[in-house]
Write an enzyme that holds these catalytic residues in place. Sequence first.
Site, PDB file in Angstrom:
ATOM      1  N   LYS A  30      -5.335   0.237  -0.976  1.00 28.00           N
ATOM      2  CA  LYS A  30      -4.977  -1.254  -0.860  1.00 28.00           C
ATOM      3  C   LYS A  30      -3.231  -1.272  -0.971  1.00 28.00           C
ATOM      4  O   LYS A  30      -2.647  -2.044  -0.434  1.00 28.00           O
ATOM      5  CB  LYS A  30      -5.098  -1.833  -2.222  1.00 28.00           C
ATOM      6  CG  LYS A  30      -4.826  -1.649  -3.567  1.00 28.00           C
ATOM      7  CD  LYS A  30      -5.499  -2.317  -4.502  1.00 28.00           C
ATOM      8  CE  LYS A  30      -4.979  -1.726  -6.093  1.00 28.00           C
ATOM      9  NZ  LYS A  30      -3.615  -2.048  -6.323  1.00 28.00           N
ATOM     10  N   THR A  31      -2.776  -0.269  -1.609  1.00 26.24           N
ATOM     11  CA  THR A  31      -1.032  -0.426  -1.811  1.00 26.24           C
ATOM     12  C   THR A  31      -0.511  -0.053  -0.480  1.00 26.24           C
ATOM     13  O   THR A  31       0.469  -0.628  -0.034  1.00 26.24           O
ATOM     14  CB  THR A  31      -0.620   0.859  -2.695  1.00 26.24           C
ATOM     15  OG1 THR A  31      -1.228   0.539  -4.062  1.00 26.24           O
ATOM     16  CG2 THR A  31       0.954   0.807  -3.061  1.00 26.24           C
ATOM     17  N   ASP A 221      -0.578  -8.321  -5.712  1.00 20.66           N
ATOM     18  CA  ASP A 221      -1.251  -7.347  -6.035  1.00 20.66           C
ATOM     19  C   ASP A 221      -2.110  -7.430  -7.178  1.00 20.66           C
ATOM     20  O   ASP A 221      -1.619  -8.118  -8.542  1.00 20.66           O
ATOM     21  CB  ASP A 221      -0.560  -5.956  -5.982  1.00 20.66           C
ATOM     22  CG  ASP A 221      -1.312  -4.725  -6.003  1.00 20.66           C
ATOM     23  OD1 ASP A 221      -2.388  -4.614  -5.400  1.00 20.66           O
ATOM     24  OD2 ASP A 221      -0.677  -3.652  -6.205  1.00 20.66           O
ATOM     25  N   GLN A 252     -12.833  -4.593 -11.132  1.00 23.68           N
ATOM     26  CA  GLN A 252     -12.093  -3.850 -12.033  1.00 23.68           C
ATOM     27  C   GLN A 252     -11.039  -4.863 -12.778  1.00 23.68           C
ATOM     28  O   GLN A 252     -10.029  -4.525 -13.440  1.00 23.68           O
ATOM     29  CB  GLN A 252     -11.003  -3.078 -11.236  1.00 23.68           C
ATOM     30  CG  GLN A 252     -11.686  -1.883 -10.493  1.00 23.68           C
ATOM     31  CD  GLN A 252     -10.581  -0.951  -9.808  1.00 23.68           C
ATOM     32  OE1 GLN A 252      -9.824  -0.138 -10.432  1.00 23.68           O
ATOM     33  NE2 GLN A 252     -10.606  -0.996  -8.429  1.00 23.68           N
ATOM     34  N   ARG A 608     -12.197   6.758 -11.451  1.00 24.71           N
ATOM     35  CA  ARG A 608     -10.983   7.591 -11.774  1.00 24.71           C
ATOM     36  C   ARG A 608     -11.198   8.844 -11.178  1.00 24.71           C
ATOM     37  O   ARG A 608     -10.135   9.571 -10.861  1.00 24.71           O
ATOM     38  CB  ARG A 608     -10.466   7.507 -13.293  1.00 24.71           C
ATOM     39  CG  ARG A 608     -10.338   6.395 -14.007  1.00 24.71           C
ATOM     40  CD  ARG A 608      -9.251   5.179 -13.245  1.00 24.71           C
ATOM     41  NE  ARG A 608      -9.773   4.573 -12.276  1.00 24.71           N
ATOM     42  CZ  ARG A 608      -9.583   3.727 -11.286  1.00 24.71           C
ATOM     43  NH1 ARG A 608      -8.292   4.125 -10.967  1.00 24.71           N
ATOM     44  NH2 ARG A 608     -10.190   2.953 -10.609  1.00 24.71           N
TER      45      ARG A 608
END
Length: 724
Positions: A30-31, A221, A252, A608
């Site tokens: 996504k970044t 974001d 999340q 993670r």
Amino acid sequence: MLNQLNEPQKQVVTTAEGPLLVLAGAGSGKTRSVIYRAAWLIIEKKVPPWNLLIVTFTNKAAGELKERLENLLNFPVRSLWVGTFHSICTRILRFESKHLQFGSNFSIYDDDDQKALVKKIYKQLNIDSQKYPVARVLNTISRYKNKLMLPEDLEQQKEELGGYGDYYSVFLNVYTAYQQRLMLNQAMDFDDILLWTAKLLESNAAIREKYQNQFRYVMIDEYQDTNYAQFRIIHLIASAHQNICVVGDDDQAIYSWRGATIRNILEFERDYQSVKTIRLEQNYRSTTSILDLANSLIRNNRRRHPKDLWSELGVGETPRLYVYEDENDEAQKTIEKIIKLNKKGIPWQDFAVLYRTNAQSRVFEYACVEKKVPYSIVGSLYFYQRKEIKDLLAYLKAIANPRDNESLLRIINEPPRGIGQTSLYKVISYAAEHNIILSKAIGIASRIQTLQTSAQKRIEDFSSMLERWRAVSLKKPVLTLVKTILEDLKWIELYQNSHDPKEVSRAENLAEFVSAVSEFTEKYLQDNEKPPLLEEYLPFVALQTDLDQLSSDKNTVRLMTMHNAKGLEFEQVFIVGLEQELLPHRMSMETPDEIEEERRLFYVAVTRAKRHLHMSYAKFRRMYDTYYFTQPSMFIHELNPDCFVRDDAAAGLLTHPRSSTKKKKPVITESMKSYRIGQKVIHPEYGEGVILSVDGEGITAKLTISFKNGKLARIIGSFVNTDF
């Protein structure tokens, strides 16, 4: 540029106009999508950088985003507005201060400053802190500020507040006094930064239109973590042109306790017109085995946007579930596994141990120390919470803002200069009587006749020192100012001359602070021609977060709560304590919404892991001096049994509806049992009780006992007495 993206990412980048909802699963890039979209708008759409607003959730993320964007563009973007909600809003408030009741040099109060202020109010109003805990009152204040409600707004909410019962009547008095004190001190807490920005945009049409015109393209974001105040600020800016792109993952959303509301991402399509939704489901972090387990878990949530993560990184090793005797056994054997893997060449920094509560860290810390495993705990403001650092920051705040009484009171006798509480009280009384600010009163201490001559001189000397530093702060870089303060006070030498290791450590911390200011200065000069002054440095240091302090090159095993693991990734992840009342936590099991958030927390922990996932729980867990028989987390039973491998102990304790064969338990007759249903027992802590059920024989049997005090507990037989 587009060749480096997958098809959904390309759609995100090239959809420039109109509202866009990007549902970005864990590890889905996504970044990169946000950075490339910003670059696309600047290069292809010829949008000037100052017309973009990009909001991130940590200062670290903002810095990395800007750096990667500049690398992509091959030219600097100094005029781009990118930062956290708090840093963006602080910038707006300082710039628009003429429209506020605050000056542009307002102080920002952290948790300790807030507590100190409320304690003074309690003393003034004669409020019992036992009956009305300070932390609870501050949490309530924060909750209402997140709803953009000031004391005067609560007058209209009498019904919601229970008709002003005892607690809320006291709370309202404290809240009112608290806001008045903040105003007098020209200070804001973190919630105020958002609240006053929202109020400014709501009430001032000219200011609102100015920022609507400036921020023609808005990108947010981690949208699932926004609260109402943040939603309102962005909606006031973006609703006019509708050019808003929000990126987030409702799976999340784990911060409702901070005031975040999952409603913002779930109902984005109601808030804006003709929303385009794009799902990023390809995961670039984890293997298929880990993602299959994550998907099977999160499908049990009802309030979510459907999505399934997938990967091209191969099937990988199947996640494993271990069962241990107790929490110490779990810690010891988990660390032993890490040691074995480390000996095979896996560096310490590739391991993370994730748990639900901070208290669980103790046994893992002990195991690491005992087995000489390097470790670090992620999740507390280690450096900036140390006393000497907070003292030095208070000096800087008092220099920048003469009205900041709280900072002034903290440092007036730190380091000690012979100004006692009695003298201080006389100065405060004089300031109140003559209706002047405290910093002015200390400057004319010689006029305060109730003070002794020696006290007058010490106080005026202190005032002169502050004024001298204030002059330095207006012309000289903040680095020069900090060094001047430390040298004038001989502060480092004071601590270095002590034989106490704690004092020597304080000297090292003050020296490290200088290094931190120096590092900030270097980074600042990359985008600016002149070095930063104090006014540029204070907003930066006030908005630091625990995650920003995490050093990525530290070769240690990371111990952290599941909440603090968000945004991080590790080759090897150990999720421990998967037991009912730990996960889901006993305080978060009352409503379906709470259970769903706890499930999302487990999902965050699972995602993670890049290559290897280890899960575990203990059969017994000590609380105070009593061992309790635990139950595996309900979430383990929800997992598809084909998605993980159980060790021998887990296979015996966990059954699943799909299991075709059932192990026969040995029959234990009543005559074989040392305890029987209905028998009275006594426990050293809980007192008398009655046995409701017996599992096992002899003194190791697990007893379910109903105690007279109303507590129901599972206790091993050896911990109760039948002879009384």
